[in-house]
Design an enzyme around this catalytic site. Sequence first.
Site, PDB file in Angstrom:
ATOM      1  N   LYS A 171       0.862  -1.194   0.000  1.00  0.00           N
ATOM      2  CA  LYS A 171       0.000   0.000   0.000  1.00  0.00           C
ATOM      3  C   LYS A 171       0.884   1.225   0.000  1.00  0.00           C
ATOM      4  O   LYS A 171       2.045   1.164   0.388  1.00  0.00           O
ATOM      5  CB  LYS A 171      -0.875   0.003   1.258  1.00  0.00           C
TER       6      LYS A 171
HETATM    7  N1  GLU Z   1      -7.444  -0.246  -2.774  1.00  0.00           N
HETATM    8  C1  GLU Z   1      -8.212  -1.445  -2.871  1.00  0.00           C
HETATM    9  C2  GLU Z   1      -8.112  -2.232  -1.588  1.00  0.00           C
HETATM   10  O1  GLU Z   1      -7.835  -1.714  -0.548  1.00  0.00           O
HETATM   11  C3  GLU Z   1      -7.884  -2.239  -4.114  1.00  0.00           C
HETATM   12  C4  GLU Z   1      -6.493  -2.775  -4.184  1.00  0.00           C
HETATM   13  C5  GLU Z   1      -6.158  -3.405  -5.517  1.00  0.00           C
HETATM   14  O2  GLU Z   1      -7.028  -3.579  -6.339  1.00  0.00           O
HETATM   15  O3  GLU Z   1      -4.980  -3.701  -5.701  1.00  0.00           O
HETATM   16  O4  GLU Z   1      -8.376  -3.405  -1.565  1.00  0.00           O
END
Ligand code: GLU
Length: 434
Positions: A119
């Site tokens: 992230k």
């Molecule tokens: N931001 C989204 C999550 O927290 C999607 C992450 C993604 O698709 O890689 O799951």
Amino acid sequence: MGNSKKVLEIKKKKVPLKGMMDNVMEQFNHAADHIDLHPNIRKILSITNNEILVNFPVKMDNGDVEVFTGYRVQHNGALGPYKGGLRYHATVDLDAARALAMWMTWKTSLAGLPYGGAKGGIKIDPSLYSQSELERITRRFTYALADNIGPEHDIPAPDVNTNSQTMAWIADTYMSTRPPAQRSANQHVVTGKPDGSGGLEGRDRATGFGVYLTIKFWADKNNMDLNGKRFIVQGFGNVGYWASVFLEQDGAKLVGVQDASGSIHNQDGIDVEHLFNYTQEKGGAVANFPNSELIEKDAFFAIDCDICVPAALGNQITKDNASKIKAKLIAEGANGPTNVEGEKILLERGITIIPDILCNSGGVIGSYYEWLQNRSGEIWHLDEVMEKLRKKLKGSFDRVYNYSENEDVDLRTAAFCIAIQRIEKAYVQRGIFP
Ligand code: GLU
């Protein structure tokens, strides 16, 4: 196993639990205790693999230069390339990125995807910048991250305050910096792209659809008819909006919405599409929507309803408001919306929580389909995507639900146990290099 527990207890005495990192570590250690996770693997999973921090300059519209701080934290890659969103928000820092990266590791593992967890984002309030400034910020951030991301290494996606446009800028910048013959083979460096630029039909609604589906699966198991049930949503962004659309289609009634602009309430129901059109005119804000009453921030979680969907930021349901919640079911569209103390109160009160790593996993599952599509040069249609998502989520939901019944644990503990065990298995099979 014993060691880490001791470390955590010592830590607890020194610092009060409040950050998202404390929250995810408590959840992890609780599940690790339950499955008696091997101490060596607990050590590995308790810490992140890589933490990238970049400071980069961007020219503003008025000619001044501003320096921004961006992050990418890669928690664990045992199951495949790192995967997870990038958020643009004032709360983004190393601690938040670490915690959110850990949740991604559990989420992708639980969903049975060939991914690890990551992230990142930029500490920024995007509403203070013009569209062309945001474009330059995003492109320069991508350039600063350089080979720390990549289609087979670490694949970002949208998250809070980022969207398909952000992903299109990242993909274009990343591809433009590759040698010409490699450019199109790098399109899957990000997922959540627009339909016309390698995006997946339905990726926009995938997270909200998944939130709705997990509610529906739970309702079916518990003989609850969604028709006529009242729900409230915190955050009316992509996740909150699409979850509301699908719940409304099943006859459920939206009775309260909260976002940064305010909290609105109407027991007779708030029309989802009307509210969406209103927010489009008001820069995304729900406050002062005509057919509703503006209520105090603290009154939001106390609204009389059946289902509560927190779909905004972390640490929203805490010991300060958990005892006021009227809903019988909490569906975590956001990552980490309920902290450990809040959860304890909810569980004691018999309220069920569909945990984030299951509830909002439709998004990353949709991302996986987009990535596969780009890799193989295929184009899938909406119906096909939605059906694949439904099947995949049903499998995950049933696994978590059955584990929780068989082991007599709450749904979050069940989801974490399944996710951690899959990673443990990979480590046991492969061993530790060298
Ligand atoms: N931001 C989204 C999550 O927290 C999607 C992450 C993604 O698709 O890689 O799951």
